[in-house]
Design an enzyme around this catalytic site. Structure first.
Site, PDB file in Angstrom:
ATOM      1  N   SER A  57      78.529  83.290  46.947  1.00 31.91           N
ATOM      2  CA  SER A  57      77.111  83.433  46.600  1.00 31.91           C
ATOM      3  C   SER A  57      76.271  82.720  47.654  1.00 31.91           C
ATOM      4  O   SER A  57      76.753  81.816  48.337  1.00 31.91           O
ATOM      5  CB  SER A  57      76.839  82.777  45.244  1.00 31.91           C
ATOM      6  OG  SER A  57      76.855  81.363  45.361  1.00 31.91           O
ATOM      7  N   ASP A  58      75.025  83.107  47.783  1.00 32.30           N
ATOM      8  CA  ASP A  58      74.101  82.293  48.568  1.00 32.30           C
ATOM      9  C   ASP A  58      73.906  80.986  47.787  1.00 32.30           C
ATOM     10  O   ASP A  58      74.267  80.899  46.614  1.00 32.30           O
ATOM     11  CB  ASP A  58      72.771  83.017  48.792  1.00 32.30           C
ATOM     12  CG  ASP A  58      72.024  82.444  50.002  1.00 32.30           C
ATOM     13  OD1 ASP A  58      72.332  81.309  50.403  1.00 32.30           O
ATOM     14  OD2 ASP A  58      71.138  83.124  50.539  1.00 32.30           O
TER      15      ASP A  58
END
Ligand SMILES: *[C@@H]1O[C@H](CO)[C@@H](O)[C@H](O)[C@H]1NC(C)=O
Ligand SMILES: *[C@@H]1O[C@H](CO)[C@@H](O)[C@H](O)[C@H]1NC(C)=O
Ligand SMILES: *[C@@H]1O[C@H](CO)[C@@H](O)[C@H](O)[C@H]1NC(C)=O
Length: 801
Positions: free
Chosen positions: A316-317
């Site tokens: 994920s960011d």
């Protein structure tokens, strides 16, 4: 990702559930403050001395309790080792491995690991996994990606990746860096205001995809399944807005048609996975059509993993799982958010969220433990491919890289070479450039960017080995008179204009170094307009009007700038765009100004006039123009209006002439029977790519490039193709199908062979998102040369549909 988020994540970790590592650190810190100074000195000395050779991450041969376990046996297949390790972990231990600062599993001899490192254009210190200091005070800082992209030189991109990964491995061996790098950023530079456009290879999907594949190969190496370091292509997908008009990336729902996802936004990611064989993809903060990308099984499981065949992990960011729960309220409980992310195909969370909520999600029955195992298998496989479970790091193929392999003269030369190759010559009247050193002995060097250092390396940089500023570069060729003109790029007043004008009146030539920096365009900062900030334009015009000799304008910026005033000003004889040219940028600028290097860069994005923004909300994701709404369309593929400088523009001190030596006129496209027909939507016959026997079906052109100038130079051959006419507004006007860079000595001719894969590059995407090859006459454009190419379907007999 951003440094401020990093602080946010770690401060929230501290508040919610201090991990053991933090507690231990605090403990040592408190201890140290009550102990005498000499003791601390000895302690620190031992710490650095001991850091010279890193202890094994796992499977230490000295640890008799673990060294013979199957997951430690390098001779076994990776899959067997991964499953062995997973089989030994408790659910709690597994969950603590789903986050970037993965916890240690001491009973199995596995240390903690920080997954987050960055190497966008050289090893960076943005992620907590990499630090500078001790024996590693700095690393080679290459030009920002938008500048390197302008070189249109795929072997340069790969070479930079190789150097960055040499330095990264050296820092890992010294205990200062990670092995998992969340670079490159291959989002399309869709809107010229985007603050992160500088990090990307520009607006063209194929160019971005080639950049991705080349840079990733450089970082990861090409030694079969083994990884030198693991790269990550980010941010998947349709992420290219940071903060515009009250809309930020944490809340933005990008509404994107299937056509444009397939035709534009996903292309660089697909090429990164399929051609670059990247070991990771990062999903973004934004939603796409109402679903957070990190919770969308169609994007992650179906597209990236199943269709493209990612061999690696999806991350994920930073804190984007937390963001879609707390900011987007996408689920009503945190456990549902954790379950949705993992079920969608997310394997690793940058941030604490999955570590905090996944165990409860399993206990509540929202997620099965086998789903957690699946995520873990994807991250562990990458760690195994990196050699992290092979015991002694010194026995690894890159185990002997150390401090002497960082900032080497050859690495720093490549940073200079990259800047020379990326700088773009936009204007050269008369011609006035290059400047003669005998005629121009005194040069006025003016402007807020004229003596900058860190500005030249842009964002996601590290600590550079050293800098050559533009002023210092020019000083190698001439005496200089230096004036800033404005205190900084914001240039809010004219107090220093008088002395700048005086300098220009005294000197034989004037170089103005203007433009932007991270205060104007950055992560979380999109620009409001395209003009030079504050009173910069005013300064340039005033100086140009009164300068004694020729005035040359150098623009330092990531995004395009509307410099129509300078393009049209006859007093301004030359214009260079230097992008953010890296640690040696000033040397490269001077080499081009004085003719030691012949410019060959080309713009990787359109330079629009300010008026382009009039009916263009940054939130409108459409690439295609809409006449009825007055919407102009985006990028050279769909926007047909006036430009300051077009995509692909760039001059040289030489002049190159193309002739087509050979090219096919008719190309048969083998098609499975029964499966081609008239597509009313398209208005001409177009075969689905999935129905064509694509294989290696490609055409090759031979183009002669003649250098008719008096200087040796490099030339980038850009091949554009326009599909058959009559396609309404669904196809691009033209698109880049090939580029080749060649060096051609003065008065010489070079034959260039260009291959074009028919299905991949001559196809277009219809409104339903299906890629099709239009039959009929495609028009190829190579500079002034045009060539018509007729694609004809050839039925191969009936097969069942
Ligand atoms: C230019 O920058 C360098 C390095 O930051 C600095 O040492 C030097 O004094 C500056 N020169 C001028 C004329 O300001
Ligand atoms: C496609 O349509 C055109 C024009 O309507 C027609 O002339 C042609 O025969 C059609 N081709 C096929 C394969 O049906
Ligand atoms: C591309 O870059 C590489 C690496 O710097 C260089 O060796 C090569 O000459 C460049 N190609 C051209 C045509 O300039």
């Amino acid at each position: 990702m951003s440094p401020h988020l990093h602080v946010y994540i770690y401060s929230s970790l501290h508040l919610l559930k201090p991990p053991k590592a933090t507690a231990t650190f605090t403990h040592y810190y408190k201890m140290a403050s009550s102990i005498s100074l000499p003791f601390i000195t000895i302690f620190l000395f031992l710490l650095f001395w001991g850091g010279e050779g890193r202890d094994p991450f796992a499977c230490d041969p000295k640890n008799t309790g673990t060294k013979d376990l199957p997951f430690c046996k390098a001779s076994l297949a990776i899959e067997a080792r991964v499953q062995d390790l997973i089989g030994r972990l408790t659910l709690e231990e597994k969950v603590n491995l789903l986050v970037n600062n993965a916890a240690a599993v001491p009973r199995l001899g596995v240390k903690g690991y920080e997954w987050w490192s960055e190497a966008l254009h050289g090893v960076s210190n943005v992620g907590p996994g990499t630090k500078f200091g001790g024996q590693f005070p700095a690393a080679t800082s290459f030009p920002q990606v938008i500048t390197t992209a302008a070189s249109f030189n795929a072997s340069l991109w790969e070479a930079i990746g190789r150097v960055a990964s040499d330095e990264a491995r050296a820092m890992y061996n010294g205990g200062m860096g990670g092995l998992t790098y969340w670079s490159p950023n291959v989002n399309i530079f869709r809107d010229p205001r985007w603050g992160r456009g500088q990090e990307t290879p520009g607006e063209d999907p194929m160019l971005a995809g080639k950049y991705a594949a080349s840079y990733v190969r450089g970082l990861q190496g090409t030694d079969g399944d083994r990884l030198k370091v693991a790269a990550s292509c980010k941010h998947f997908t349709a992420y290219d807005l940071d903060n515009w008009n009250g809309v930020d990336r944490f809340h933005f729902n990008a509404k994107v048609s299937k056509q444009e996802i397939e035709d534009t936004f996903n292309v660089p990611f697909r090429m990164c996975v399929k051609e670059g064989k990247v070991a990771s993809v990062m999903c973004s903060y934004n939603q796409v059509n109402g679903v957070p990308t990190c919770a969308d099984p169609h994007l992650l499981k179906t597209t990236v993993r199943a269709q493209w065949g990612l061999n690696g992990y999806i991350v994920s960011d930073c804190d984007s799982v937390g963001v879609f729960y707390t900011s987007q309220h996408y689920t009503s409980t945190p456990e549902e958010a954790a379950a949705d992310a993992i079920k969608a195909g997310l394997d690793l969370d940058c941030g604490p969220f999955l570590g905090q909520h996944t165990e409860d999600a399993v206990k509540k029955g929202l997620l099965r433990e086998v789903d957690v195992d699946g995520a873990l298998a994807n991250t562990l496989r990458v760690q195994m491919r990196l050699g992290m479970y092979d015991g002694e790091p010194s026995s690894h193929p890159y185990g002997n890289l150390g401090p002497n392999d960082v900032c080497t003269p050859s690495h720093q030369d490549l940073a200079l070479e990259a800047a020379r190759q990326g700088i773009v010559l936009l204007k050269n009247t008369a011609p006035s450039l290059p400047l003669s050193t005998t005629r121009y002995r005194n040069v006025a060097v003016i402007g807020p960017n004229s003596n900058v250092t860190v500005t030249m390396i842009g964002n996601y940089a590290g600590i550079a080995c050293g800098y050559t500023s533009p002023l210092q570069g020019i000083e190698r060729y001439a005496k200089t008179i230096h004036e800033l003109g404005c205190a900084n790029v914001a240039c809010t007043d004219d107090k220093q204009f008088g002395s700048a004008v005086n300098a220009a009146q005294q000197a034989d030539a004037t170089v103005l170094v203007m433009g932007l920096d991270q205060s104007i365009e950055a992560e979380t900062v999109d620009r409001v307009g395209l003009l030079l900030p504050g009173r910069q334009q005013d300064l340039v015009s005033k100086v140009a009007a009164t300068s004694k000799g020729p005035t040359i304008l150098v623009i330092m910026s990531g995004g395009p700038v509307d410099i129509t005033f300078a393009k049209n000003d006859p007093q301004i004889k030359g214009i260079l765009w230097a992008g953010y040219p890296g640690q040696a940028g000033g040397a490269a600028i001077a080499d081009i100004l004085f003719g030691t290097a012949n410019p060959g860069g080309k713009l990787p994005m359109t330079w629009y006039p300010q008026g382009y923004l009039e009916n263009l909300p940054m939130t409108n994701m459409a690439m295609r123009a809409s006449g009825s709404e007055g919407y102009p369309g985006r990028t050279y593929r769909f926007y047909n209006g006036p430009v300051v400088y077009p995509f692909g523009y760039g001059l040289s001190y030489s002049h190159f002439v193309h002739t087509l030596a050979s090219a096919p006129k008719v190309v048969p496209v083998p098609v499975d029977g029964h499966r081609h027909g008239n597509i009313s939507d398209i208005g001409s016959q177009a075969v689905k790519v999935t129905h064509a026997r694509c294989g290696k079906l490609s055409i090759s052109l031979h183009v002669d490039v003649k250098n008719v100038g008096s200087k040796d130079g490099t030339h980038t051959l850009l091949v554009f193709s326009a599909p058959p006419p009559g396609n309404g507004n669904w196809a691009p006007h033209k698109q880049l199908v090939a580029f080749e860079k060649v060096h051609v000595p003065a008065n010489a001719k070079q034959r260039v062979r260009v291959n074009i894969h028919v299905c991949k590059l001559l196809s277009v995407v219809d409104r339903s998102g299906t890629r099709r090859i239009p039959m009929g006459v495609h028009s190829l454009h190579i500079g002034d040369v045009k060539h018509s190419l007729s694609l004809q379907a050839q039925t191969l007999g009936i097969i069942k549909s």
